[in-house]
Design a protein around this motif. Structure first.
Motif, PDB file in Angstrom:
ATOM      1  N   GLY A 303      -7.803  28.572  -1.393  1.00  0.00           N
ATOM      2  CA  GLY A 303      -6.870  29.090  -2.111  1.00  0.00           C
ATOM      3  C   GLY A 303      -6.527  30.262  -1.828  1.00  0.00           C
ATOM      4  O   GLY A 303      -7.427  31.249  -1.631  1.00  0.00           O
ATOM      5  N   VAL A 304      -5.122  30.645  -1.690  1.00  0.00           N
ATOM      6  CA  VAL A 304      -4.801  31.888  -1.028  1.00  0.00           C
ATOM      7  C   VAL A 304      -4.241  32.396  -2.043  1.00  0.00           C
ATOM      8  O   VAL A 304      -3.367  32.151  -2.876  1.00  0.00           O
ATOM      9  N   PHE A 305      -4.614  33.885  -2.208  1.00  0.00           N
ATOM     10  CA  PHE A 305      -4.058  34.811  -3.330  1.00  0.00           C
ATOM     11  C   PHE A 305      -2.645  35.532  -2.622  1.00  0.00           C
ATOM     12  O   PHE A 305      -2.867  35.914  -1.572  1.00  0.00           O
ATOM     13  N   LEU A 306      -1.644  35.265  -3.157  1.00  0.00           N
ATOM     14  CA  LEU A 306      -0.075  35.726  -2.911  1.00  0.00           C
ATOM     15  C   LEU A 306       0.376  36.936  -3.554  1.00  0.00           C
ATOM     16  O   LEU A 306       0.024  36.865  -4.907  1.00  0.00           O
ATOM     17  N   ASN A 309      -1.301  43.309  -1.279  1.00  0.00           N
ATOM     18  CA  ASN A 309      -1.114  44.205   0.028  1.00  0.00           C
ATOM     19  C   ASN A 309      -2.247  43.902   0.695  1.00  0.00           C
ATOM     20  O   ASN A 309      -3.109  44.657   1.275  1.00  0.00           O
ATOM     21  N   GLY A 310      -2.388  42.566   1.416  1.00  0.00           N
ATOM     22  CA  GLY A 310      -3.517  42.087   1.919  1.00  0.00           C
ATOM     23  C   GLY A 310      -3.662  40.465   1.469  1.00  0.00           C
ATOM     24  O   GLY A 310      -3.387  40.180   0.531  1.00  0.00           O
ATOM     25  N   THR A 311      -4.219  39.562   2.595  1.00  0.00           N
ATOM     26  CA  THR A 311      -4.491  38.327   2.275  1.00  0.00           C
ATOM     27  C   THR A 311      -5.771  38.113   1.787  1.00  0.00           C
ATOM     28  O   THR A 311      -6.722  38.612   2.581  1.00  0.00           O
ATOM     29  N   VAL A 312      -6.090  37.172   1.032  1.00  0.00           N
ATOM     30  CA  VAL A 312      -7.434  36.844   0.447  1.00  0.00           C
ATOM     31  C   VAL A 312      -7.637  35.419   0.201  1.00  0.00           C
ATOM     32  O   VAL A 312      -6.543  34.655  -0.256  1.00  0.00           O
ATOM     33  N   VAL A 313      -8.555  34.832   0.727  1.00  0.00           N
ATOM     34  CA  VAL A 313      -8.772  33.521   0.725  1.00  0.00           C
ATOM     35  C   VAL A 313     -10.039  33.064  -0.250  1.00  0.00           C
ATOM     36  O   VAL A 313     -10.889  33.465   0.222  1.00  0.00           O
ATOM     37  N   LYS A 314      -9.611  32.310  -1.150  1.00  0.00           N
ATOM     38  CA  LYS A 314     -10.707  31.969  -1.965  1.00  0.00           C
ATOM     39  C   LYS A 314     -11.514  30.609  -1.587  1.00  0.00           C
ATOM     40  O   LYS A 314     -10.787  29.497  -1.779  1.00  0.00           O
ATOM     41  N   SER A 315     -12.453  30.497  -1.051  1.00  0.00           N
ATOM     42  CA  SER A 315     -13.562  29.336  -1.032  1.00  0.00           C
ATOM     43  C   SER A 315     -13.864  28.716  -2.319  1.00  0.00           C
ATOM     44  O   SER A 315     -14.246  29.524  -3.089  1.00  0.00           O
ATOM     45  N   HIS A 316     -13.835  27.458  -2.395  1.00  0.00           N
ATOM     46  CA  HIS A 316     -14.658  26.687  -3.583  1.00  0.00           C
ATOM     47  C   HIS A 316     -16.062  27.390  -3.684  1.00  0.00           C
ATOM     48  O   HIS A 316     -16.924  27.578  -2.478  1.00  0.00           O
ATOM     49  N   GLY A 317     -16.642  27.668  -4.557  1.00  0.00           N
ATOM     50  CA  GLY A 317     -17.804  28.222  -4.746  1.00  0.00           C
ATOM     51  C   GLY A 317     -19.004  27.288  -4.379  1.00  0.00           C
ATOM     52  O   GLY A 317     -19.960  27.476  -3.934  1.00  0.00           O
ATOM     53  N   SER A 318     -18.870  26.001  -4.426  1.00  0.00           N
ATOM     54  CA  SER A 318     -19.625  24.791  -4.217  1.00  0.00           C
ATOM     55  C   SER A 318     -19.619  24.509  -2.795  1.00  0.00           C
ATOM     56  O   SER A 318     -20.015  23.304  -2.239  1.00  0.00           O
ATOM     57  N   ALA A 319     -18.835  25.211  -1.787  1.00  0.00           N
ATOM     58  CA  ALA A 319     -18.401  24.626  -0.338  1.00  0.00           C
ATOM     59  C   ALA A 319     -19.565  24.946   0.250  1.00  0.00           C
ATOM     60  O   ALA A 319     -20.505  25.707   0.283  1.00  0.00           O
ATOM     61  N   ASP A 320     -19.769  23.744   1.139  1.00  0.00           N
ATOM     62  CA  ASP A 320     -21.040  23.627   2.256  1.00  0.00           C
ATOM     63  C   ASP A 320     -20.504  24.300   3.299  1.00  0.00           C
ATOM     64  O   ASP A 320     -19.233  24.932   3.492  1.00  0.00           O
ATOM     65  N   ALA A 321     -21.210  24.204   4.653  1.00  0.00           N
ATOM     66  CA  ALA A 321     -20.751  24.808   5.894  1.00  0.00           C
ATOM     67  C   ALA A 321     -19.238  24.126   6.360  1.00  0.00           C
ATOM     68  O   ALA A 321     -18.515  25.188   6.804  1.00  0.00           O
ATOM     69  N   THR A 322     -18.977  23.216   5.931  1.00  0.00           N
ATOM     70  CA  THR A 322     -17.604  22.422   6.594  1.00  0.00           C
ATOM     71  C   THR A 322     -16.645  23.194   5.774  1.00  0.00           C
ATOM     72  O   THR A 322     -15.499  23.503   6.315  1.00  0.00           O
ATOM     73  N   GLY A 323     -16.909  23.326   4.306  1.00  0.00           N
ATOM     74  CA  GLY A 323     -15.679  23.902   3.616  1.00  0.00           C
ATOM     75  C   GLY A 323     -15.553  25.175   3.856  1.00  0.00           C
ATOM     76  O   GLY A 323     -14.394  25.865   4.085  1.00  0.00           O
TER      77      GLY A 323
END
Length: 366
Positions: A303-306, A309-323
């Motif tokens: 998920g991208v924080f819009l 003043n800068g871009t932040v990408v939030k990955s799922h907390g349960s993401a594996d290496a593929t995620g």
């Protein structure tokens, strides 16, 4: 580390991402494995990895290609999933999440990626990176699998803030348009406003007001406003960008994730029901693999924080290496398009003067 980018996305060497190694459900080993996968696909990708140095050095040492492409920043503290954002803002200065955001704030990296606590990450992002001028409420945008030509629709907000007035929804439309254009290559995105029906007389007062505001900005901002859309249009081909408040968006997101999981389980049960059904699954194995890949949430993780003043990408907390690798790929794409600078030009003010409109549309937000 040399060849870093500035915060506008201007390239002066490799693409550099700032990565929070801690906070995910599966630990830093999975994050490092995701880095390795991303590095394999993108030879020019570099990382600043934040967390306990002694632990991370051992993990990085297992992946030969990361040794020369990953700089480790020691940060002993960890933001846990149960930590309250207010507590993290007061006491989180020594955490990996804080450190990762600082690298973006200081211009060492273009995008921050974290699997950690969403509320804390948004709170720290607003404090350390600050909101763009003219932005009242930042938003979280996600990609929703759909029948659109791109294969996905952008939906925002999905949980940054449960409230949104008409002006906020207009800003979401502008930010979502910029994301679709620069992150997905859709030159003239179609924007829809989520409502309980498509008729213009339906919905709350702020939705009706937002409908008029967004429609009035469509031509200037180079998007097509398709009006109100319904929940059934989320996976459809009516709109490329779907705008809603964070409460509604988060409920829709979690409902969609739960439904996808239920379908996968029902398919598995159906093909295991009998000998003939198991035989049928063998005959359909290639099609089932394509379907599984198509609805696999790991492959659209991030998920991208819009509005910052800068871009932040939030990955799922349960993401594996593929995620994790998928989130890093998204971050890399946004960094290489100069997304932060283009978004800033798009939404710095939702009341641009006429003489300001042309350079924003034709030069900055390409």
């Amino acid at each position: 580390m040399t060849g870093l980018q500035d915060k506008t996305g201007d390239m002066s060497g490799p693409t550099v991402l700032s990565v929070d190694a801690m906070g995910g459900d599966l630990g830093p080993a999975v994050v490092v494995a995701g880095l390795d996968r991303a590095a394999t696909k993108s030879p020019d990708l570099r990382f600043i990895l934040h967390g306990p140095a002694a632990e991370l050095e051992k993990l990085v040492a297992r992946h030969k290609q990361l040794k020369q492409r990953c700089e480790i920043r020691d940060a002993a503290g960890v933001v846990r999933m149960e930590d309250k954002p207010s507590q993290v803002m007061r006491n989180g200065k020594n955490t990996s999440m804080w450190s990762a955001l600082e690298s973006v704030r200081n211009g060492e990296a273009t995008v921050c990626v974290s699997c950690g606590n969403t509320g804390a990450l948004m709170a720290l992002s607003m404090v350390r990176l600050r909101k763009l001028p003219g932005v009242n409420r930042p938003a979280i945008a996600i990609l929703w699998p759909s029948r659109s030509p791109s294969g996905f629709n952008v939906m925002l907000d999905v949980g940054a803030d449960i409230r949104a007035d008409a002006h906020d929804l207009l800003q979401y439309a502008l930010m979502g348009t910029s994301y679709a254009r620069n992150g997905m290559g859709i030159d003239h995105p179609r924007v829809g406003l989520l409502n309980v029906g498509t008729e213009e007389h339906k919905g709350r007062a702020e939705l009706k007001e937002a409908h008029d505001l967004i429609g009035a900005r469509a031509a200037e901002a180079r998007f097509e406003f398709v009006g109100f859309v319904e929940g059934s249009d989320l996976p459809g081909d009516v709109a490329d960008v779907i705008v809603t408040d964070g409460f509604t968006g988060n409920v829709a997101l979690k409902t969609g994730e739960g439904t996808a999981s239920l379908i996968r389980q029902h398919l598995k049960d159906a093909f295991n029901y009998s000998f003939l059904s198991r035989l049928a699954s063998l005959l359909a194995v290639s099609s089932l693999k394509r379907l599984s890949k198509r609805i696999d949430p790991r492959r659209v993780n991030g998920g991208v924080f819009l509005g910052l003043n800068g871009t932040v990408v939030k990955s799922h907390g349960s993401a594996d290496a593929t995620g994790v690798a998928a989130a890093l790929k998204l971050a890399e794409q946004l960094a290489q398009t100069g997304f932060t600078g283009k978004l800033a030009a798009r939404v710095a003010s939702t009341a641009l003067q006429p003489q300001d409109a042309t350079p924003v549309d034709e030069e900055t937000d390409t």
